[in-house]
Enzyme design. Structure first.
Site, PDB file in Angstrom:
ATOM      1  N   HIS A   1       0.843  -1.201   0.000  1.00  0.00           N
ATOM      2  CA  HIS A   1       0.000   0.000   0.000  1.00  0.00           C
ATOM      3  C   HIS A   1       0.879   1.253   0.000  1.00  0.00           C
ATOM      4  CE1 HIS A   1      -3.389  -2.477   2.243  1.00  0.00           C
ATOM      5  NE2 HIS A   1      -3.168  -2.902   1.003  1.00  0.00           N
TER       6      HIS A   1
ATOM      7  N   GLU B   1      14.859   5.850 -15.833  1.00  0.00           N
ATOM      8  CA  GLU B   1      15.060   4.393 -15.832  1.00  0.00           C
ATOM      9  C   GLU B   1      13.761   3.592 -16.006  1.00  0.00           C
ATOM     10  OE1 GLU B   1      18.149   2.377 -15.020  1.00  0.00           O
ATOM     11  OE2 GLU B   1      18.820   4.183 -16.041  1.00  0.00           O
TER      12      GLU B   1
HETATM   13  P1  13P Z   1      -4.575  -9.625   4.559  1.00  0.00           P
HETATM   14  O1  13P Z   1      -4.285  -9.280   5.997  1.00  0.00           O
HETATM   15  O2  13P Z   1      -5.698 -10.575   4.411  1.00  0.00           O
HETATM   16  O3  13P Z   1      -3.314 -10.081   3.846  1.00  0.00           O
HETATM   17  O4  13P Z   1      -5.066  -8.294   3.829  1.00  0.00           O
HETATM   18  C1  13P Z   1      -4.251  -7.184   3.693  1.00  0.00           C
HETATM   19  C2  13P Z   1      -4.495  -6.451   2.438  1.00  0.00           C
HETATM   20  O5  13P Z   1      -3.650  -5.703   2.006  1.00  0.00           O
HETATM   21  C3  13P Z   1      -5.776  -6.642   1.723  1.00  0.00           C
HETATM   22  O6  13P Z   1      -5.709  -6.115   0.434  1.00  0.00           O
HETATM   23 ZN    ZN Z   2      -4.181  -4.531   0.209  1.00  0.00          ZN
END
Ligand code: 13P
Ligand code: ZN
Length: 273
Positions: free
Chosen positions: A143, A171
């Protein structure tokens, strides 16, 4: 060899730690999986002797992955604990012959289950394995703030994201000449988003999930991490430039990108030129 001493397990843990250090994993955000070689799977069977769970539903179907073993992070488990508490934070699973069920051989202690994104991971593994003659083994999801931020201001098209990233850092066309794909906002953890991502992964090594995060594929942990690092850095630069509110006086043009391709002998995705 003990599971924890296996080279692939060490590589898995290293990627997790490096990524946490980058700030890409809040709470349990993000997940990682690795398709083991036959020799690595044989070591798991020898070391663990028997599975620790019954067969359970994957929530999707990946017939080409039947019989394969995967290292995978656990749902709700924190990536920052992969190095601190390995057997709790991740585990090793086997896919059944039909590609619809899995069972656990090692780790995921205290009732752990693979990531809720197991279906997208496996579908991406299936297509990348096919497209790279088995070379790709790593699927990594995180994320990263800059990429997520861009999904609020750029059109949600492969072209808009590829061109923005290619033009922000020299790059980039070298690292991802095929470009990147974009999945519109969808509910995570379901087979619909898994299918949409799998479709993009037929062409790209990187799929961006609108307002959520990024999936990257690679032959090795270094390659998957390096691709993520490059995409994130380029998104960061693009976002910083946009945030100044100043007129862009110069950029990396289509001609410049073509010159890079010629010099580096790249086959760029023609759709984006
Ligand atoms: P999980 O804890 O199930 O891996 O979920 C995290 C996540 O990033 C969901 O998109
Ligand atoms: Zn996620």
């Amino acid at each position: 060899m003990k599971i924890i001493d296996m080279k692939c397990v060490k590589g898995f843990m290293q990627l997790a730690q490096d990524s946490v250090d980058k700030g890409w994993h809040e709470m349990n955000g993000g997940n990682l999986s690795y398709r083991m070689t036959e020799a690595e799977a044989a070591n798991v069977k020898k070391e663990c002797k028997k599975p620790t769970s019954d067969w359970m539903e994957i929530g999707g179907s990946v017939p080409k992955l039947g019989g394969q073993f995967f290292i995978v992070t656990g749902t709700t488990r924190f990536i920052r604990n992969v190095t601190r508490d390995p057997a709790n934070a991740f585990g090793i699973t086997e896919i059944d012959a039909t590609g619809t069920k899995y069972r656990i051989w090692w780790g995921l202690e205290d009732g752990g289950r693979p990531t809720s994104e197991f279906a997208p991971h496996l579908r991406c593994h299936e297509i990348r394995m096919e497209k790279t003659d088995g070379a790709n083994r790593v699927i990594y999801h995180c994320h990263p703030p800059a990429v997520i931020a861009l999904t609020f201001i750029l059109p949600l098209t492969d072209k808009a994201f590829t061109r923005t990233l290619w033009s922000a850092m020299t790059e980039c066309p070298v690292i991802f000449p095929e470009g990147v794909g974009v999945v519109k906002w969808m509910v995570p953890g379901k087979d619909d988003i898994a299918r949409a991502t799998q479709k993009l992964m037929a062409t790209y090594n990187c799929a961006i999930w609108a307002h959520h995060g990024v999936f990257c594929a690679g032959a090795t942990f270094d390659k998957a991490f390096g691709l993520m690092e490059t995409v994130v850095k380029s998104a960061d630069i693009a976002l910083k430039v946009m945030s100044t509110g100043k007129k862009v006086r110069q950029t990396i043009t289509t001609d410049d990108i073509k010159k890079i391709a010629k010099d580096f002998k790249l086959t760029l995705n023609e759709k984006f030129l």
